[in-house]
Design a protein around this motif. Structure first.
Motif, short mmCIF file in Angstrom:
data_model
loop_
_atom_site.label_atom_id
_atom_site.label_comp_id
_atom_site.label_asym_id
_atom_site.label_seq_id
_atom_site.Cartn_x
_atom_site.Cartn_y
_atom_site.Cartn_z
N HIS A 148 -5.45 10.37 2.82
CA HIS A 148 -4.42 9.31 3.36
C HIS A 148 -3.81 10.08 4.61
O HIS A 148 -3.62 11.27 4.56
CB HIS A 148 -3.44 8.77 2.37
CG HIS A 148 -2.82 9.70 1.87
ND1 HIS A 148 -1.64 10.16 2.38
CD2 HIS A 148 -2.53 10.41 0.47
CE1 HIS A 148 -0.93 10.90 1.49
NE2 HIS A 148 -1.70 11.08 0.42
N LEU A 172 1.83 4.29 -2.85
CA LEU A 172 1.32 5.68 -2.99
C LEU A 172 2.59 6.63 -3.08
O LEU A 172 2.64 7.86 -3.38
CB LEU A 172 0.79 5.91 -1.61
CG LEU A 172 -0.60 5.48 -1.27
CD1 LEU A 172 -1.11 6.39 -0.16
CD2 LEU A 172 -1.62 5.86 -2.24
N MET A 173 3.68 6.00 -2.64
CA MET A 173 5.11 6.75 -3.09
C MET A 173 5.47 6.81 -4.57
O MET A 173 6.06 7.69 -4.97
CB MET A 173 6.03 6.10 -2.24
CG MET A 173 6.07 6.25 -0.67
SD MET A 173 7.17 5.33 0.06
CE MET A 173 6.56 5.32 1.67
N TRP A 230 0.92 -1.37 -0.08
CA TRP A 230 -0.08 -0.04 0.12
C TRP A 230 0.98 1.24 0.15
O TRP A 230 0.74 2.04 -0.79
CB TRP A 230 -0.84 0.10 1.16
CG TRP A 230 -1.77 1.26 1.37
CD1 TRP A 230 -1.70 2.03 2.13
CD2 TRP A 230 -2.96 1.50 0.36
NE1 TRP A 230 -2.58 3.29 2.13
CE2 TRP A 230 -3.32 2.75 0.79
CE3 TRP A 230 -3.49 0.92 -0.72
CZ2 TRP A 230 -4.40 3.59 0.13
CZ3 TRP A 230 -4.62 1.70 -1.47
CH2 TRP A 230 -4.97 3.03 -0.67
N TRP A 231 1.78 1.35 1.00
CA TRP A 231 2.43 2.64 1.03
C TRP A 231 3.49 2.83 -0.03
O TRP A 231 3.57 3.93 -0.62
CB TRP A 231 2.91 2.78 2.59
CG TRP A 231 2.17 3.16 3.59
CD1 TRP A 231 1.53 2.26 4.26
CD2 TRP A 231 1.38 4.10 3.90
NE1 TRP A 231 0.64 2.72 5.56
CE2 TRP A 231 0.72 3.97 4.85
CE3 TRP A 231 1.30 5.42 3.40
CZ2 TRP A 231 -0.51 4.97 5.38
CZ3 TRP A 231 0.48 6.49 3.76
CH2 TRP A 231 -0.41 6.11 4.81
N ASP A 289 -3.87 2.05 6.97
CA ASP A 289 -3.71 3.41 7.26
C ASP A 289 -4.90 4.05 8.20
O ASP A 289 -5.79 4.08 7.63
CB ASP A 289 -3.70 4.26 6.00
CG ASP A 289 -3.65 5.73 6.05
OD1 ASP A 289 -3.51 6.04 7.19
OD2 ASP A 289 -3.76 6.52 5.32
N ILE A 330 2.58 10.21 4.54
CA ILE A 330 3.66 9.19 4.09
C ILE A 330 5.02 9.07 4.50
O ILE A 330 5.43 10.35 4.86
CB ILE A 330 3.77 9.56 2.54
CG1 ILE A 330 2.24 9.05 1.90
CG2 ILE A 330 4.49 8.75 1.64
CD1 ILE A 330 2.06 9.69 0.23
N ASP A 331 5.54 8.15 4.72
CA ASP A 331 6.93 8.14 5.40
C ASP A 331 7.87 8.47 4.33
O ASP A 331 8.74 7.57 3.80
CB ASP A 331 7.29 6.63 5.95
CG ASP A 331 8.57 6.58 6.30
OD1 ASP A 331 9.49 7.69 6.30
OD2 ASP A 331 8.92 5.76 7.21
#
Ligand code: FAQ
Length: 310
Positions: free
Chosen positions: A263, A199-200, A195-196, A249, A266-267
């Motif tokens: 969302h 998004l990145m 997932w993350w 999330d 984000i990291d």
């Protein structure tokens, strides 16, 4: 006439052409920065397609049925073809295939962060098809409208093929989500891990995206990183929820006023580590590309010998 007064009318005409929605073609006058930005972006994109063959290619021998194996072979082959179109599109701007390839093999060129994560089980193959190809389609549909003719035309064909990729992945995950508890768990686990990073894929937030201003001005990016990420989020969140998967999330929520899914943070520190070569699979990906290049030396030698025969 000085160089500045010579160039300014050309630049004005170039920008007017973009304003009229005309495509810029390889032999046309273009500012150096436009050429450089396109070489940067198209070569990174080409490398992404080629490196992107690795996480899924790894599963061709382990596909659970002949049908799935045939679909996966076709998909991985398509990604190789996308790399070819894109390297050719970049070559029209004056860079050689060899220069691009050497930059990738030496670890100097960027490629998409998403391909630096491992594929741990078969559900990952479905999740890549649905989410990674789904994200790529959102970005590339935008790029199909870009001002550079060869890139825009490559995107039209690539998007058509990515649509098949996305559908086969979605079909697989929907089946798993409706399957045994173990299959549902595999789909959930794959979503938790992908997932993350997905998004990145769309790149840093607009406020931290140094290339966006010039790319937007010259019609290469017709929508911003955050806008494309939002389009993706609004499409996939309801679909993932509809099949009972939990998006990892806790801050994800629907903004009823603006009618968008939002969302959590984000990291980005993790993202930049991956981009700089320190992600979970960066070293393996580069080693695999170098090995493939070395193993292909005899083919290049044979082609060169054939081409130079009397
Ligand atoms: N990964 O100023 P921005 C696919 C870098 S294809 C790594 O916002 P920009 C198909 C960026 O290069 C996936 N680096 O950059 C498939 C820049 O560094 P630089 C690839 C990233 O270019 C599916 C710096 O950060 N698609 O998936 C990433 O305006 C399944 C600052 O960022 C494309 O390449 C990232 N995610 O916007 C294949 C599409 N994001 O060069 C196999 C074309 C940013 O200044 C299996 N590219 N960076 O040193 C684009 O649309 C743009 O380049 C963005 C980034 C939107 C990716």
């Amino acid at each position: 006439m000085t160089q500045a007064t010579d160039i300014t009318p050309k630049l004005a005409e170039f920008e007017a052409r973009i304003g009229r929605g005309e495509k810029i073609e390889p032999g046309d006058w273009m500012p150096d920065d436009y050429r450089k930005q396109l070489i940067r972006m198209i070569s990174q994109h080409a490398h992404s397609e080629i490196v992107g063959m690795l996480p899924e290619g790894n599963y061709i021998t382990r596909a659970p049925s002949l049908r799935r194996k045939m679909v996966l072979i076709a998909k991985v082959q398509d990604e190789g073809g996308h790399g070819q179109y894109l390297y050719h599109a970049a070559e029209t701007l004056g860079i050689s295939r060899d220069e691009m390839e050497q930059a990738l093999l030496a670890g100097k060129a960027k490629y998409s962060s998403i391909f630096n994560y491992p594929t741990l089980n078969w559900a990952d193959i479905g999740m890549i098809g649905w989410l990674v190809d789904g994200a790529a389609i959102k970005n590339q549909t935008m790029l199909a409208h870009c001002s550079y003719g060869p890139y825009s035309r490559a995107m039209v064909r690539i998007c058509a093929e990515e649509t098949f990729h996305q559908r086969q992945g979605k079909e697989m995950i929907v089946k798993y989500a409706q399957g045994t508890p173990n299959q549902r768990q595999m789909a959930q686990d794959a979503l938790n891990r992908w997932w993350w990073p997905v998004l990145m894929m769309f790149g840093p937030h607009d406020s931290d995206s140094p290339n966006s201003e010039v790319l937007r001005r010259w019609g290469v990016k017709t929508q911003s990183n955050d806008t494309v990420r939002q389009l993706f989020l609004d499409e996939v969140v309801p679909e993932l929820m509809a099949i009972g998967l939990q998006i990892p999330d806790p801050q994800l929520h629907f903004d009823a006023e603006n009618k968008h899914w939002k969302h959590g943070p984000i990291d980005w520190a993790h993202f930049w580590q991956v981009v700089k070569g320190n992600g979970p699979m960066n070293k393996e990906r580069l080693a695999a590309r170098n090995q493939a290049h070395d193993n292909g030396a005899w083919v290049r030698d044979a082609v060169t010998a054939y081409a130079s025969r009397k």
